[in-house]
Enzyme design. Sequence first.
Site, mmCIF file in Angstrom:
data_model
loop_
_atom_site.group_PDB
_atom_site.id
_atom_site.type_symbol
_atom_site.label_atom_id
_atom_site.label_comp_id
_atom_site.label_asym_id
_atom_site.label_seq_id
_atom_site.Cartn_x
_atom_site.Cartn_y
_atom_site.Cartn_z
ATOM 1 N N SER A 154 20.103 19.046 2.676
ATOM 2 C CA SER A 154 21.260 19.096 3.302
ATOM 3 C C SER A 154 21.380 19.903 4.699
ATOM 4 C CB SER A 154 22.507 19.521 2.529
ATOM 5 O OG SER A 154 22.659 18.919 1.323
ATOM 6 N N HIS B 122 23.137 28.439 3.504
ATOM 7 C CA HIS B 122 24.191 28.708 2.671
ATOM 8 C C HIS B 122 24.752 29.915 2.658
ATOM 9 C CE1 HIS B 122 24.513 25.180 0.190
ATOM 10 N NE2 HIS B 122 23.307 24.816 0.033
ATOM 11 N N ARG C 185 14.970 18.394 -6.364
ATOM 12 C CA ARG C 185 15.028 20.016 -6.314
ATOM 13 C C ARG C 185 14.164 20.489 -7.430
ATOM 14 N NH1 ARG C 185 19.946 17.734 -6.550
ATOM 15 N NH2 ARG C 185 21.660 18.445 -5.172
ATOM 16 N N ILE D 145 11.866 26.730 -6.630
ATOM 17 C CA ILE D 145 12.625 27.050 -5.500
ATOM 18 C C ILE D 145 13.763 25.952 -5.181
ATOM 19 C CG2 ILE D 145 12.715 27.785 -2.924
ATOM 20 C CD1 ILE D 145 11.553 29.700 -4.888
ATOM 21 N N CYS E 201 19.219 4.889 20.345
ATOM 22 C CA CYS E 201 20.289 5.226 19.323
ATOM 23 C C CYS E 201 20.336 6.694 19.461
ATOM 24 C CB CYS E 201 19.711 4.777 18.059
ATOM 25 S SG CYS E 201 19.488 3.193 17.612
HETATM 26 C C1 LIG Z 1 19.122 17.067 -2.199
HETATM 27 C C2 LIG Z 1 18.952 18.514 -1.905
HETATM 28 C C3 LIG Z 1 19.708 19.186 -1.082
HETATM 29 C C4 LIG Z 1 19.312 20.599 -0.858
HETATM 30 N N1 LIG Z 1 20.009 21.017 -0.070
HETATM 31 C C5 LIG Z 1 19.750 22.426 0.542
HETATM 32 C C6 LIG Z 1 20.542 23.232 1.442
HETATM 33 O O1 LIG Z 1 21.523 22.614 2.101
HETATM 34 N N2 LIG Z 1 20.305 24.391 1.764
HETATM 35 C C7 LIG Z 1 19.343 25.222 1.161
HETATM 36 O O2 LIG Z 1 19.189 26.363 1.297
HETATM 37 N N3 LIG Z 1 18.542 24.508 0.289
HETATM 38 C C8 LIG Z 1 18.725 23.036 0.028
HETATM 39 N N4 LIG Z 1 17.874 22.476 -1.015
HETATM 40 C C9 LIG Z 1 16.862 23.157 -1.665
HETATM 41 C C10 LIG Z 1 15.720 23.225 -0.621
HETATM 42 O O3 LIG Z 1 15.445 21.987 -0.010
HETATM 43 C C11 LIG Z 1 14.350 23.750 -1.306
HETATM 44 O O4 LIG Z 1 14.513 24.712 -2.087
HETATM 45 C C12 LIG Z 1 13.116 23.652 -0.310
HETATM 46 O O5 LIG Z 1 13.054 22.703 0.309
HETATM 47 C C13 LIG Z 1 11.869 24.081 -1.197
HETATM 48 O O6 LIG Z 1 10.864 24.368 -0.220
HETATM 49 P P1 LIG Z 1 9.391 24.574 -0.750
HETATM 50 O O7 LIG Z 1 8.676 25.138 0.393
HETATM 51 O O8 LIG Z 1 9.394 25.601 -1.924
HETATM 52 O O9 LIG Z 1 8.967 23.177 -1.557
HETATM 53 P P2 LIG Z 1 8.294 21.883 -0.565
HETATM 54 O O10 LIG Z 1 9.071 21.673 0.678
HETATM 55 O O11 LIG Z 1 8.239 20.757 -1.532
HETATM 56 O O12 LIG Z 1 6.974 22.353 -0.112
HETATM 57 C C14 LIG Z 1 5.907 22.216 -1.272
HETATM 58 C C15 LIG Z 1 4.642 21.744 -0.607
HETATM 59 O O13 LIG Z 1 3.661 21.924 -1.294
HETATM 60 C C16 LIG Z 1 2.851 20.659 -1.280
HETATM 61 N N5 LIG Z 1 1.830 20.480 -2.350
HETATM 62 C C17 LIG Z 1 2.190 20.444 -3.566
HETATM 63 N N6 LIG Z 1 0.934 20.021 -4.326
HETATM 64 C C18 LIG Z 1 -0.022 20.432 -3.432
HETATM 65 C C19 LIG Z 1 -1.298 20.588 -3.620
HETATM 66 N N7 LIG Z 1 -1.804 20.337 -4.954
HETATM 67 N N8 LIG Z 1 -2.234 20.981 -2.654
HETATM 68 C C20 LIG Z 1 -1.520 21.226 -1.504
HETATM 69 N N9 LIG Z 1 -0.361 21.292 -1.418
HETATM 70 C C21 LIG Z 1 0.467 20.778 -2.093
HETATM 71 C C22 LIG Z 1 3.679 19.500 -1.010
HETATM 72 O O14 LIG Z 1 3.178 18.367 -0.202
HETATM 73 C C23 LIG Z 1 4.910 20.130 -0.003
HETATM 74 O O15 LIG Z 1 4.830 20.181 1.160
HETATM 75 C C24 LIG Z 1 18.216 21.054 -1.276
HETATM 76 C C25 LIG Z 1 17.347 20.364 -2.039
HETATM 77 C C26 LIG Z 1 17.566 19.140 -2.431
HETATM 78 C C27 LIG Z 1 16.643 18.249 -3.223
#
Ligand SMILES: Cc1cc2nc3c(=O)[nH]c(=O)nc-3n(C[C@H](O)[C@H](O)[C@H](O)COP(=O)(O)OP(=O)(O)OC[C@H]3O[C@@H](n4cnc5c(N)ncnc54)[C@H](O)[C@@H]3O)c2cc1C
Length: 476
Positions: free
Chosen positions: A46, A50, A313, A337, A404
């Site tokens: 989103s 927060h 998530r 996370i 757009c």
């Molecule tokens: C619908 C929705 C709405 C949300 N809204 C909010 C919000 O408004 N505000 C907020 O603070 N949070 C929000 N969140 C939560 C937030 O999006 C996540 O907490 C955050 O993006 C997690 O980031 P990350 O880097 O931990 O995971 P990711 O962004 O998934 O990064 C993990 C990365 O690891 C890579 N990976 C996986 N396996 C491997 C592998 N074997 N080798 C190499 N790379 C690999 C993946 O390709 C990916 O790019 C929301 C989540 C959702 C689903």
Amino acid sequence: MSYDVIIIGAGVTGAAAARELSRYRLKVLVLEKEAEPAFGVSKSNSGIVHAGTQNPPSSLKGWLCVEGNRMIREELAADLGLHFVQCGQLIAVFDLADLPELETIKAEGEALGVKDMRVVDRAWLDANEPNLGPEVKAALLVPTAGIISPYRFVYALIENAVKNGAELKTSAKVAGIRRREGGGFYVEAGGRVYTTKFLVNAAGLRADEISAMAGAPTFTITPRKGEEYLLDKKREHIANHIIFPLPSKTSKGILIIKTSDGNPMIGPTAHDTGDKDDLATTEEGLAEVLAGARRMMPSVSKGDIIAYFAGLRPVAGKDFIIRHESAAPGLVNAAGIQSPGLTAAPAIAVMIADILKKQGLPLEPKDQFHRLRQRTEHLFMSSPEEARRLIAKNPAYGDIVCRCELVSAQEVRDAVRHGATTLDGVKFRTRAQAGRCHGGFCTTRILKIMQEELGRPVTELTKRGPGSEIVKDERK
Ligand SMILES: Cc1cc2nc3c(=O)[nH]c(=O)nc-3n(C[C@H](O)[C@H](O)[C@H](O)COP(=O)(O)OP(=O)(O)OC[C@H]3O[C@@H](n4cnc5c(N)ncnc54)[C@H](O)[C@@H]3O)c2cc1C
């Protein structure tokens, strides 16, 4: 091929960790399985920074959210040239009998350090949020919440980390991890083997698999799907704040979300699914989101929706898991996370650095850390005077590619020069293809610019990596 720290995953968590560690004299490598950063959970959310409310005062995610919010508002948005809007949030009640629940949320938020909250009545809402429906009786105003572009946040963090010496390898899926005698790990990715003293697991939905690969099968990730529906830009001013209903046990509810790029969004749903690749939107999800949004704002209509997506998530219990794993010495997990991970990421990164230090990684500051990143120009955010100035300086800013969303040829070139190698990478950086026509008019122009900038034949260009080529080479 030998590193002090390898970070697995270039989502917001991995990107923030890379930037934080790039302050120090360390060899840092980020390995990402996708063609570009921010193609995981960090692209489908989103975009809300927060404030920290709706988290138990004892939770790790609550504290990290409040600190991440402060860091983005007070330092990072300005340092990284990001467009952050502190629009504030409202948590609405439909029954005055629920006012004590707002007071509880306020007290819990205050315990975490959230500032300046107050309950506002219907007269205040009429003056400040005129599109709210009659069912909304009062709300908790939380002024420190805001909005940001989630992808541009990740791109800015990783770009700045790379400027400060961190390395990034994309299309590098980690397929195997082995412990090294005498400490550290061998990491196999993209057909190569790297060695590292420490490993940071920021692999989002796959964090449980990576932790198990490294020798610590200590948790399981359950994806919790959230469907979101984007409204036409003509509804940009439908709301002045991010509007929440009272939260449930598993979700913050269906929201009306301002976005930093203008199109409001409604959503997300929150339903567990057993499939880490299930990004389908559903009729039921649409019905749930529309009903939830329309209860707060009856003028929201199905005809306003121009695009939709689902995100997953990565849930591992109620809280984030950020810890060193004694079962796999040298492994630091940043897992589970879920929301508010986008907000908390900068604070998670500081926590990761602290854990690494406690585990023996020397954190010696570099003589020069490039804290600042130059802002990327976006016509759609520019005033007419700013647009005229840009075009006078470089006429390619006046060559409109995406009508757009008002994106120029120069912005597409800038996106490629800043690392975009796919159509989605260009879309997330510039918004070209994100409007009502979904790229119907601009895709060929964008491909042509990418071909020129990347020096690659159009048949090799993809939407989001291998397997999503756009133009087929009939000679093959
Ligand atoms: C619908 C929705 C709405 C949300 N809204 C909010 C919000 O408004 N505000 C907020 O603070 N949070 C929000 N969140 C939560 C937030 O999006 C996540 O907490 C955050 O993006 C997690 O980031 P990350 O880097 O931990 O995971 P990711 O962004 O998934 O990064 C993990 C990365 O690891 C890579 N990976 C996986 N396996 C491997 C592998 N074997 N080798 C190499 N790379 C690999 C993946 O390709 C990916 O790019 C929301 C989540 C959702 C689903």
